[in-house]
Design a protein around this motif. Structure first.
Motif, PDB file in Angstrom:
ATOM      1  N   ASP A 214       0.832  -1.198   0.000  1.00 56.85           N
ATOM      2  CA  ASP A 214       0.000   0.000   0.000  1.00 56.85           C
ATOM      3  C   ASP A 214       0.870   1.254   0.000  1.00 56.85           C
ATOM      4  O   ASP A 214       1.802   1.396   0.798  1.00 56.85           O
ATOM      5  CB  ASP A 214      -0.902   0.001   1.250  1.00 56.85           C
ATOM      6  N   ASN A 215       0.586   2.172  -0.900  1.00 56.56           N
ATOM      7  CA  ASN A 215       1.332   3.427  -1.001  1.00 56.56           C
ATOM      8  C   ASN A 215       0.438   4.645  -0.767  1.00 56.56           C
ATOM      9  O   ASN A 215       0.694   5.721  -1.305  1.00 56.56           O
ATOM     10  CB  ASN A 215       1.999   3.534  -2.380  1.00 56.56           C
ATOM     11  N   GLY A 216      -0.625   4.442  -0.009  1.00 53.05           N
ATOM     12  CA  GLY A 216      -1.560   5.533   0.259  1.00 53.05           C
ATOM     13  C   GLY A 216      -2.914   5.339  -0.381  1.00 53.05           C
ATOM     14  O   GLY A 216      -3.838   6.117  -0.131  1.00 53.05           O
ATOM     15  N   ALA A 217      -3.049   4.273  -1.191  1.00 52.15           N
ATOM     16  CA  ALA A 217      -4.322   4.042  -1.865  1.00 52.15           C
ATOM     17  C   ALA A 217      -5.419   3.660  -0.873  1.00 52.15           C
ATOM     18  O   ALA A 217      -6.589   4.018  -1.049  1.00 52.15           O
ATOM     19  CB  ALA A 217      -4.166   2.944  -2.917  1.00 52.15           C
ATOM     20  N   VAL A 218      -5.040   2.905   0.198  1.00 49.81           N
ATOM     21  CA  VAL A 218      -6.032   2.492   1.189  1.00 49.81           C
ATOM     22  C   VAL A 218      -6.670   3.709   1.839  1.00 49.81           C
ATOM     23  O   VAL A 218      -7.895   3.775   2.025  1.00 49.81           O
ATOM     24  CB  VAL A 218      -5.376   1.585   2.249  1.00 49.81           C
ATOM     25  N   ARG A 219      -5.854   4.693   2.171  1.00 55.12           N
ATOM     26  CA  ARG A 219      -6.391   5.905   2.794  1.00 55.12           C
ATOM     27  C   ARG A 219      -7.174   6.742   1.793  1.00 55.12           C
ATOM     28  O   ARG A 219      -8.247   7.276   2.105  1.00 55.12           O
ATOM     29  CB  ARG A 219      -5.239   6.730   3.367  1.00 55.12           C
ATOM     30  N   ALA A 220      -6.672   6.854   0.585  1.00 54.81           N
ATOM     31  CA  ALA A 220      -7.347   7.673  -0.423  1.00 54.81           C
ATOM     32  C   ALA A 220      -8.719   7.108  -0.774  1.00 54.81           C
ATOM     33  O   ALA A 220      -9.676   7.871  -0.968  1.00 54.81           O
ATOM     34  CB  ALA A 220      -6.480   7.786  -1.671  1.00 54.81           C
ATOM     35  N   LEU A 221      -8.810   5.794  -0.866  1.00 55.59           N
ATOM     36  CA  LEU A 221     -10.074   5.164  -1.243  1.00 55.59           C
ATOM     37  C   LEU A 221     -10.911   4.758  -0.030  1.00 55.59           C
ATOM     38  O   LEU A 221     -12.004   4.208  -0.200  1.00 55.59           O
ATOM     39  CB  LEU A 221      -9.803   3.935  -2.109  1.00 55.59           C
ATOM     40  N   LYS A 222     -10.396   4.991   1.167  1.00 55.33           N
ATOM     41  CA  LYS A 222     -11.111   4.688   2.410  1.00 55.33           C
ATOM     42  C   LYS A 222     -11.495   3.213   2.475  1.00 55.33           C
ATOM     43  O   LYS A 222     -12.640   2.854   2.761  1.00 55.33           O
ATOM     44  CB  LYS A 222     -12.347   5.571   2.551  1.00 55.33           C
ATOM     45  N   VAL A 223     -10.503   2.353   2.199  1.00 53.08           N
ATOM     46  CA  VAL A 223     -10.736   0.912   2.254  1.00 53.08           C
ATOM     47  C   VAL A 223     -10.716   0.473   3.715  1.00 53.08           C
ATOM     48  O   VAL A 223      -9.674   0.549   4.374  1.00 53.08           O
ATOM     49  CB  VAL A 223      -9.666   0.155   1.442  1.00 53.08           C
ATOM     50  N   ARG A 238      -9.739   8.044 -12.640  1.00 52.89           N
ATOM     51  CA  ARG A 238     -11.070   7.774 -12.079  1.00 52.89           C
ATOM     52  C   ARG A 238     -11.107   6.372 -11.496  1.00 52.89           C
ATOM     53  O   ARG A 238     -10.748   5.396 -12.156  1.00 52.89           O
ATOM     54  CB  ARG A 238     -12.117   7.936 -13.169  1.00 52.89           C
ATOM     55  N   ILE A 239     -11.625   6.254 -10.246  1.00 56.84           N
ATOM     56  CA  ILE A 239     -11.687   4.976  -9.546  1.00 56.84           C
ATOM     57  C   ILE A 239     -13.082   4.824  -8.938  1.00 56.84           C
ATOM     58  O   ILE A 239     -13.570   5.719  -8.257  1.00 56.84           O
ATOM     59  CB  ILE A 239     -10.610   4.882  -8.436  1.00 56.84           C
ATOM     60  N   GLU A 240     -13.711   3.655  -9.172  1.00 56.84           N
ATOM     61  CA  GLU A 240     -15.048   3.390  -8.660  1.00 56.84           C
ATOM     62  C   GLU A 240     -15.073   2.039  -7.966  1.00 56.84           C
ATOM     63  O   GLU A 240     -14.481   1.076  -8.452  1.00 56.84           O
ATOM     64  CB  GLU A 240     -16.069   3.404  -9.802  1.00 56.84           C
ATOM     65  N   PRO A 241     -15.756   1.925  -6.819  1.00 60.25           N
ATOM     66  CA  PRO A 241     -15.818   0.629  -6.119  1.00 60.25           C
ATOM     67  C   PRO A 241     -16.701  -0.363  -6.858  1.00 60.25           C
ATOM     68  O   PRO A 241     -17.791  -0.026  -7.317  1.00 60.25           O
ATOM     69  CB  PRO A 241     -16.419   1.003  -4.761  1.00 60.25           C
ATOM     70  N   VAL A 242     -16.213  -1.602  -6.962  1.00 57.15           N
ATOM     71  CA  VAL A 242     -16.983  -2.675  -7.566  1.00 57.15           C
ATOM     72  C   VAL A 242     -17.713  -3.486  -6.497  1.00 57.15           C
ATOM     73  O   VAL A 242     -18.875  -3.862  -6.665  1.00 57.15           O
ATOM     74  CB  VAL A 242     -16.077  -3.596  -8.397  1.00 57.15           C
ATOM     75  N   GLY A 243     -17.036  -3.741  -5.377  1.00 58.97           N
ATOM     76  CA  GLY A 243     -17.690  -4.483  -4.303  1.00 58.97           C
ATOM     77  C   GLY A 243     -16.690  -4.916  -3.248  1.00 58.97           C
ATOM     78  O   GLY A 243     -15.464  -4.800  -3.402  1.00 58.97           O
ATOM     79  N   PHE A 244     -17.238  -5.431  -2.147  1.00 60.24           N
ATOM     80  CA  PHE A 244     -16.444  -5.911  -1.024  1.00 60.24           C
ATOM     81  C   PHE A 244     -16.910  -7.321  -0.678  1.00 60.24           C
ATOM     82  O   PHE A 244     -18.074  -7.675  -0.865  1.00 60.24           O
ATOM     83  CB  PHE A 244     -16.607  -4.991   0.192  1.00 60.24           C
ATOM     84  N   GLY A 245     -15.978  -8.121  -0.169  1.00 63.48           N
ATOM     85  CA  GLY A 245     -16.303  -9.501   0.142  1.00 63.48           C
ATOM     86  C   GLY A 245     -16.084 -10.402  -1.058  1.00 63.48           C
ATOM     87  O   GLY A 245     -15.657  -9.968  -2.129  1.00 63.48           O
ATOM     88  N   TYR A 273     -11.138  10.199  -7.594  1.00 64.56           N
ATOM     89  CA  TYR A 273     -10.001  10.409  -8.493  1.00 64.56           C
ATOM     90  C   TYR A 273      -8.707  10.276  -7.716  1.00 64.56           C
ATOM     91  O   TYR A 273      -8.601  10.733  -6.559  1.00 64.56           O
ATOM     92  CB  TYR A 273     -10.089  11.788  -9.161  1.00 64.56           C
ATOM     93  N   TRP A 274      -7.752   9.627  -8.330  1.00 66.78           N
ATOM     94  CA  TRP A 274      -6.488   9.352  -7.646  1.00 66.78           C
ATOM     95  C   TRP A 274      -5.841  10.650  -7.176  1.00 66.78           C
ATOM     96  O   TRP A 274      -5.732  11.609  -7.924  1.00 66.78           O
ATOM     97  CB  TRP A 274      -5.544   8.589  -8.581  1.00 66.78           C
ATOM     98  N   GLY A 275      -5.433  10.661  -5.914  1.00 74.07           N
ATOM     99  CA  GLY A 275      -4.841  11.872  -5.348  1.00 74.07           C
ATOM    100  C   GLY A 275      -5.845  12.700  -4.579  1.00 74.07           C
ATOM    101  O   GLY A 275      -5.465  13.631  -3.894  1.00 74.07           O
ATOM    102  N   ASP A 276      -7.123  12.365  -4.664  1.00 74.58           N
ATOM    103  CA  ASP A 276      -8.158  13.097  -3.931  1.00 74.58           C
ATOM    104  C   ASP A 276      -8.174  12.564  -2.494  1.00 74.58           C
ATOM    105  O   ASP A 276      -8.574  11.438  -2.232  1.00 74.58           O
ATOM    106  CB  ASP A 276      -9.514  12.865  -4.590  1.00 74.58           C
ATOM    107  N   GLN A 277      -7.758  13.370  -1.544  1.00 75.37           N
ATOM    108  CA  GLN A 277      -7.629  12.953  -0.148  1.00 75.37           C
ATOM    109  C   GLN A 277      -8.807  13.395   0.705  1.00 75.37           C
ATOM    110  O   GLN A 277      -8.760  13.323   1.904  1.00 75.37           O
ATOM    111  CB  GLN A 277      -6.328  13.521   0.451  1.00 75.37           C
ATOM    112  N   ARG A 278      -9.883  13.870   0.063  1.00 78.06           N
ATOM    113  CA  ARG A 278     -11.019  14.350   0.851  1.00 78.06           C
ATOM    114  C   ARG A 278     -11.729  13.186   1.524  1.00 78.06           C
ATOM    115  O   ARG A 278     -11.848  12.126   0.955  1.00 78.06           O
ATOM    116  CB  ARG A 278     -11.996  15.123  -0.058  1.00 78.06           C
TER     117      ARG A 278
END
Length: 278
Positions: A214-223, A238-245, A273-278
């Motif tokens: 992990d290089n910060g993607a977990v925090r950026a995408l709130k996984v 652009r990144i969109e969630p497909v599903g969990f589990g 969007y990648w880099g969006d830390q909101r």
């Protein structure tokens, strides 16, 4: 006799003649009762001619009258059913229950006739037949429908694979992630989609020896839960969630197609969007 005196005598005689001709009994003359002006008014008054009698045009029945009558009958029937049912529940005597059941039988009979008419209309008007809209219920038609959906889905997935990658977040100690790994690998091989596995805890997963840390993607995408799968478009970020589990191949395909076809549509979650830390 002078001339003015002669004129006065003439006027007096004329007045006495009029007084003799018009009765003083208070009753209206025959002319006035007939709508003619009262002769006592003389020539000093201007009277409008009597208005002609109004013609009453009979109102012809229209098609809306029958509809209104039918609607009124329907409302009356609803009220009657409710009243008879309430009376039968509060006072369940044999006459009360029988009267309610008799009325209910009439209502059921009318409903059955309505269903028969609606069915015949649906047979001759396919745009009104539910069996021809959406997913069919006939076994033969259902098989054809499913084959057509599979071809359409595979075509969309091939288009998605040209511009997107799947980001797979996992933990080395997660049993669900180990179960999801072979399914995800088979899906990506089948549709030619690139897979980017990302280890949340630094652990390894069978079949993904080149997994990234992990290089910060977990925090950026709130996984917050794994396994987690995201659809990413590298050139736009652009990144969109497909599903969990744990998901099956069919579920993966349906969800990715739904994301791609419903993009920017109502009800679609906003992309990250990648880099969006909101």
């Amino acid at each position: 006799m002078t001339r003015p005196t002669l004129i006065g005598v003439c006027l007096a005689l004329a007045a006495s003649c009029c007084a003799a001709q018009v009765p003083d009994s208070g009753e209206l003359p025959d002319g006035e009762r007939a709508g003619l002006p009262d002769p006592r008014t003389g020539w000093h008054f201007h009277l409008d001619p009597p208005a002609p009698p109004r013609k009453v045009v009979p109102r012809l029945p229209s098609a809306g009258d029958g509809e209104q009558a039918a609607l009124a009958r329907f409302r009356q029937l609803q009220k009657e059913v409710e009243e008879r049912r309430a009376l039968a529940v509060i006072q369940p005597t044999e006459p009360n229950v029988r009267r309610y059941m008799e009325l209910e039988a009439k209502v059921v009979h009318n409903a059955s006739r309505f269903a028969d008419v609606a069915q015949r209309i649906a047979w001759s008007h396919p745009e009104l037949d539910p069996a021809t809209q959406g997913r069919p219920v006939n076994a033969t038609a259902l098989e054809v429908f499913e084959q057509a959906r599979i071809r359409e889905r595979n075509a969309v997935l091939a288009q998605v694979a040209r511009e997107h990658v799947l980001m797979f977040f996992f933990r080395g100690d997660c049993g669900y992630c180990h179960a999801m790994a072979p399914v995800l690998r088979a899906f990506c091989d089948r549709h030619g989609m690139r897979l980017v596995p990302i280890s949340v805890d630094g652990g390894a997963l069978a079949g993904f020896p080149q997994a990234r840390s992990d290089n910060g993607a977990v925090r950026a995408l709130k996984v917050q839960q794994v396994p987690a799968l995201f659809l990413a478009q590298p050139f736009s970020g652009r990144i969109e969630p497909v599903g969990f589990g744990v998901l099956s191949e069919a579920q993966l395909g349906e969800r990715i197609v739904a994301l791609f076809e419903g993009r920017d549509g109502k009800g679609t979650p906003p992309p990250v969007y990648w880099g969006d830390q909101r």
